[in-house]
Design a protein around this motif. Structure first.
Motif, PDB file in Angstrom:
ATOM      1  N   ARG A 117       0.917  -1.128  -0.063  1.00  0.00           N
ATOM      2  CA  ARG A 117      -0.066  -0.147  -0.124  1.00  0.00           C
ATOM      3  C   ARG A 117       1.035   1.245   0.047  1.00  0.00           C
ATOM      4  N   LEU A 118       1.848   1.406   0.703  1.00  0.00           N
ATOM      5  CA  LEU A 118       2.786   2.364   0.877  1.00  0.00           C
ATOM      6  C   LEU A 118       3.314   2.810  -0.607  1.00  0.00           C
ATOM      7  N   LEU A 119       3.894   1.651  -1.272  1.00  0.00           N
ATOM      8  CA  LEU A 119       4.730   1.944  -2.559  1.00  0.00           C
ATOM      9  C   LEU A 119       3.596   2.262  -3.772  1.00  0.00           C
ATOM     10  N   VAL A 120       2.663   1.599  -3.721  1.00  0.00           N
ATOM     11  CA  VAL A 120       1.372   1.611  -4.786  1.00  0.00           C
ATOM     12  C   VAL A 120       0.975   3.485  -4.561  1.00  0.00           C
ATOM     13  N   ARG A 121       0.846   3.869  -3.396  1.00  0.00           N
ATOM     14  CA  ARG A 121       0.344   5.119  -3.021  1.00  0.00           C
ATOM     15  C   ARG A 121       1.554   6.205  -3.541  1.00  0.00           C
ATOM     16  N   ALA A 122       2.555   5.708  -3.065  1.00  0.00           N
ATOM     17  CA  ALA A 122       3.751   6.910  -3.365  1.00  0.00           C
ATOM     18  C   ALA A 122       3.999   6.986  -4.708  1.00  0.00           C
ATOM     19  N   ARG A 123       3.921   5.721  -5.402  1.00  0.00           N
ATOM     20  CA  ARG A 123       4.303   5.870  -7.091  1.00  0.00           C
ATOM     21  C   ARG A 123       2.947   6.642  -7.775  1.00  0.00           C
ATOM     22  N   GLU A 124       1.557   6.438  -7.304  1.00  0.00           N
ATOM     23  CA  GLU A 124       0.760   7.223  -7.907  1.00  0.00           C
ATOM     24  C   GLU A 124       0.416   8.415  -7.488  1.00  0.00           C
ATOM     25  N   ARG A 125       1.038   8.939  -6.616  1.00  0.00           N
ATOM     26  CA  ARG A 125       0.848  10.364  -6.051  1.00  0.00           C
ATOM     27  C   ARG A 125       2.009  11.010  -6.470  1.00  0.00           C
ATOM     28  N   GLY A 126       2.891  10.436  -7.041  1.00  0.00           N
ATOM     29  CA  GLY A 126       4.309  11.243  -7.445  1.00  0.00           C
ATOM     30  C   GLY A 126       5.284  11.196  -6.755  1.00  0.00           C
ATOM     31  N   SER A 127       5.417  10.646  -5.511  1.00  0.00           N
ATOM     32  CA  SER A 127       6.552  10.842  -4.640  1.00  0.00           C
ATOM     33  C   SER A 127       7.628   9.948  -5.258  1.00  0.00           C
ATOM     34  N   LEU A 128       7.267   8.715  -5.788  1.00  0.00           N
ATOM     35  CA  LEU A 128       8.353   7.552  -6.099  1.00  0.00           C
ATOM     36  C   LEU A 128       7.679   7.389  -7.758  1.00  0.00           C
ATOM     37  N   PRO A 129       7.737   8.277  -8.513  1.00  0.00           N
ATOM     38  CA  PRO A 129       6.936   8.140  -9.835  1.00  0.00           C
ATOM     39  C   PRO A 129       7.563   6.874 -10.700  1.00  0.00           C
ATOM     40  N   ALA A 130       8.818   6.549 -10.543  1.00  0.00           N
ATOM     41  CA  ALA A 130       9.359   5.572 -11.587  1.00  0.00           C
ATOM     42  C   ALA A 130       9.248   4.439 -10.861  1.00  0.00           C
ATOM     43  N   LEU A 131       8.566   3.902 -10.022  1.00  0.00           N
ATOM     44  CA  LEU A 131       8.485   2.521  -9.188  1.00  0.00           C
ATOM     45  C   LEU A 131       8.038   1.808 -10.392  1.00  0.00           C
ATOM     46  N   SER A 132       8.178   0.562 -10.439  1.00  0.00           N
ATOM     47  CA  SER A 132       7.560  -0.534 -11.324  1.00  0.00           C
ATOM     48  C   SER A 132       6.025  -0.517 -11.334  1.00  0.00           C
ATOM     49  N   PRO A 133       5.514  -0.628 -12.505  1.00  0.00           N
ATOM     50  CA  PRO A 133       4.046  -0.628 -12.643  1.00  0.00           C
ATOM     51  C   PRO A 133       3.667  -2.440 -12.023  1.00  0.00           C
ATOM     52  N   ARG A 134       4.741  -3.122 -12.007  1.00  0.00           N
ATOM     53  CA  ARG A 134       4.280  -4.407 -11.313  1.00  0.00           C
ATOM     54  C   ARG A 134       4.154  -4.431  -9.862  1.00  0.00           C
ATOM     55  N   ILE A 135       4.385  -3.288  -9.207  1.00  0.00           N
ATOM     56  CA  ILE A 135       4.209  -3.235  -7.804  1.00  0.00           C
ATOM     57  C   ILE A 135       2.646  -3.088  -7.334  1.00  0.00           C
ATOM     58  N   GLY A 136       2.045  -3.959  -6.771  1.00  0.00           N
ATOM     59  CA  GLY A 136       0.691  -3.837  -6.434  1.00  0.00           C
ATOM     60  C   GLY A 136       0.135  -5.229  -7.040  1.00  0.00           C
ATOM     61  N   GLU A 137       0.802  -5.924  -7.852  1.00  0.00           N
ATOM     62  CA  GLU A 137       0.477  -6.982  -8.649  1.00  0.00           C
ATOM     63  C   GLU A 137       0.601  -8.442  -7.844  1.00  0.00           C
ATOM     64  N   ASN A 138       0.102  -9.651  -8.466  1.00  0.00           N
ATOM     65  CA  ASN A 138       0.674 -10.939  -7.638  1.00  0.00           C
ATOM     66  C   ASN A 138       0.539 -10.956  -6.402  1.00  0.00           C
ATOM     67  N   TRP A 139      -0.540 -10.500  -5.840  1.00  0.00           N
ATOM     68  CA  TRP A 139      -1.031 -10.765  -4.601  1.00  0.00           C
ATOM     69  C   TRP A 139      -1.877 -11.941  -4.077  1.00  0.00           C
ATOM     70  N   GLY A 140      -1.664 -12.820  -3.000  1.00  0.00           N
ATOM     71  CA  GLY A 140      -2.434 -13.750  -2.966  1.00  0.00           C
ATOM     72  C   GLY A 140      -2.720 -14.031  -1.320  1.00  0.00           C
ATOM     73  N   SER A 141      -3.533 -14.816  -1.004  1.00  0.00           N
ATOM     74  CA  SER A 141      -4.114 -15.173   0.455  1.00  0.00           C
ATOM     75  C   SER A 141      -3.619 -16.245   0.943  1.00  0.00           C
ATOM     76  N   GLY A 142      -2.601 -16.969   0.403  1.00  0.00           N
ATOM     77  CA  GLY A 142      -1.926 -18.089   1.202  1.00  0.00           C
ATOM     78  C   GLY A 142      -2.743 -19.396   0.803  1.00  0.00           C
ATOM     79  N   GLY A 143      -3.925 -19.199   0.289  1.00  0.00           N
ATOM     80  CA  GLY A 143      -4.924 -20.226   0.225  1.00  0.00           C
ATOM     81  C   GLY A 143      -5.783 -20.446   1.556  1.00  0.00           C
ATOM     82  N   ASP A 144      -5.820 -19.444   2.430  1.00  0.00           N
ATOM     83  CA  ASP A 144      -6.555 -19.672   3.742  1.00  0.00           C
ATOM     84  C   ASP A 144      -8.081 -19.907   3.562  1.00  0.00           C
ATOM     85  N   HIS A 145      -8.276 -21.022   4.421  1.00  0.00           N
ATOM     86  CA  HIS A 145      -9.715 -20.901   4.582  1.00  0.00           C
ATOM     87  C   HIS A 145     -10.001 -21.578   5.989  1.00  0.00           C
TER      88      HIS A 145
END
Length: 519
Positions: free
Chosen positions: A314-342
């Motif tokens: 959340r910190l990095l996605v927000r920093a990228r989109e707000r322009g604080s760290l605009p050169a961060l990879s667009p892949r940040i924020g992707e490929n997230w998962g739940s560990g298969g928790d049930h």
């Protein structure tokens, strides 16, 4: 005793000189906030498993570091009343919220120990406090099998290297041991024995898991010389007896003992910016009720993000989109998962009893399940709101990392979307249901309800080899590292991720230090 701010700053500045780092050139900085930033060798954001390892390794290498933690310290007291309990819920149970998914009570707003973050499609739990997730998890320290390690991580990590070097180091750092015979045989742990018998009758493989527990303290609970806590199933809001080997009392304590790592509780990181050859870490210091007190900032060449998958992403996605760290990879924020928790609730069986000994103890595996590999971990919740149930278990698997975080300007936040109805995820739910069904068939009729609406094992968002290199460094951002569960692509081999997170943090920080020395 807490040191005066002026003394702390003087010590940090002297440490920077010793390490060969000059004072921060103000010409590199712009704006009043930047000029006021405190220069440090390194900043670590987060104080859980990964942050504690980062602090220890940095301090051991001679670097002075500041560890920024959003939550408070949770010091175990002789009275055994540090944490809220299921029978006495209050604001200590929830991070800046008036309710908890584990209680019907209305809570006072406070910087409590457990955040419940509502993403679209999934509720995510995360620790808050000095010690991070180690305060609220079930202390299970398991290494995945080779096959499931590869199923989760592919070729991003070398299994032999992890098994021969980094997993053993993580076990030594944490201090782990399975539940001993005398504890397992006690009346308080009849639930563990019942779970093991049911799993074995169903043809599942079982074993005692390694735990980050002081079993002598659990023995003291059973003997009546320590407040009952772990032995009655309390864990998710903290263990009041001190039986849990949380990192604030182990790895992080060792880092602080060097005199080169200082933990600053109740410091929420608000933004991260690159200014010249340094990073500006802007914070909001709050009191225990969440009220803002001041806005300190720190400047360092090296920043290690260890706020967990939710916090770091959340910190990095927000920093990228707000322009604080605009050169961060667009892949940040992707490929997230739940560990298969049930969460699996089993009710109506002859096994029903009052024993709730925990935090956990037995792992039952169905890794040849044709739908998906399944692990069932005995997982007594210890919460009266559940009513009389036979047992609760946590189902885990290998899930595709289909979650993503996107910035929402209206709320100035990065928000999670989890496609819970995706057929690939429903297949995992069906696998967990079929494994739980095998236990029912073996022990008699009951109710199985494998729910995938909640996870305590958030992983991904800044995946190793995609959004970060093998040291966790972010592309185009020298000195900015991610070292926590954000690096894991959505699951950790159908076992809880704490041991893997600790081992990977050790690997990435050690690699980063080697590169820093060569500069």
């Amino acid at each position: 005793m807490k040191r005066p701010v002026q003394t702390r700053r003087a010590i940090l500045k002297r440490g920077a000189a010793v390490a060969g780092l000059s004072a921060l050139p103000t010409a590199l900085l712009s704006g009043e906030a930047a000029r006021a930033a405190e220069p440090v060798d390194a900043v670590v954001v987060g104080s859980g498993y990964a942050g504690s390892v980062a602090a220890l390794r940095l301090a051991s290498a001679g670097l002075r570091c500041v560890v920024l933690e959003r939550g408070r310290r949770w010091t175990i007291t002789p009275a055994g009343d540090t944490f809220a309990t299921p029978t006495r819920p209050d604001g200590r149970a929830a991070w800046l919220a008036t309710g908890s998914p584990f209680s019907d009570a209305r809570l006072n707003l406070s910087t409590g120990v457990l955040e419940a973050y509502a993403g679209a499609g999934l509720l995510c739990l995360a620790g808050a406090g000095v010690g991070g997730g180690s305060l609220v998890n079930y202390a299970v320290m398991e290494e995945p099998s080779e096959a499931l390690f590869r199923a989760s991580f592919g070729d991003r990590l070398d299994h032999r290297e992890m098994t021969e070097t980094w997993y053993p180091r993580a076990r030594r750092l944490i201090g782990v041991a399975p539940i001993p015979d005398d504890v397992l045989d006690s009346p308080s742990y009849a639930n563990a024995r019942d779970f093991r018998r049911a799993a074995e009758r169903a043809g599942l493989h079982t074993r005692r898991v390694d735990m980050a527990m002081n079993w002598d303290t659990v023995r003291a609970e059973l003997a009546g010389t320590a407040v009952p806590s772990a032995s009655v199933g309390e864990a998710m809001w903290g263990v009041n007896s001190g039986a849990k080997r949380s990192v604030d009392r182990t790895i992080l304590a060792a880092a602080e003992a060097t005199g080169r790592a200082e933990v600053l509780p109740l410091h929420q990181v608000e933004d991260l910016k690159r200014v010249g050859d340094r990073y500006l870490v802007e914070c909001r210091r709050i009191d225990e009720d969440g009220r803002p007190l001041s806005t300190p900032s720190f400047a360092a060449r090296h920043v290690f993000l260890a706020a967990g998958s939710l916090g770091t992403t959340r910190l990095l996605v927000r920093a990228r989109e707000r322009g604080s760290l605009p050169a961060l990879s667009p892949r940040i924020g992707e490929n997230w998962g739940s560990g298969g928790d049930h969460v699996v609730v089993r009710a109506g069986l002859p096994l029903t009893g009052k024993a709730q000994g925990g935090p956990s103890h037995i792992l039952a595996t169905d890794w040849d399940n044709p739908k998906a590999p399944v692990s069932l971990l005995s997982f007594p919740l210890g919460y009266p709101a559940l009513g009389p149930v036979s047992s609760t278990a946590l189902g885990m698997s290998v899930v595709p990392p289909l979650g993503r975080f996107r910035y929402r300007k209206a709320t100035d936040s990065a928000e999670l979307t989890w496609p819970a109805a995706d057929p690939r995820l429903l297949r995992v739910t069906a696998a967990v249901a079929s494994t739980a069904g095998r236990m029912n068939l073996a022990t008699g009729p009951g109710l199985d309800a494998p729910l995938s609406i909640m996870t305590s094992h958030s992983m991904g968002g800044v995946v190793l080899g995609e959004a970060a290199d093998d040291s966790g460094q972010l592309a185009g951002h020298p000195g900015l590292f991610v070292v926590d569960s954000s690096l894991l692509p959505g699951s950790s081999g159908a076992v809880p991720p704490a041991l893997t997170t600790t081992a990977l943090a050790d690997r990435t920080v050690t690699t980063a230090l080697g590169r820093m020395r060569s500069l």
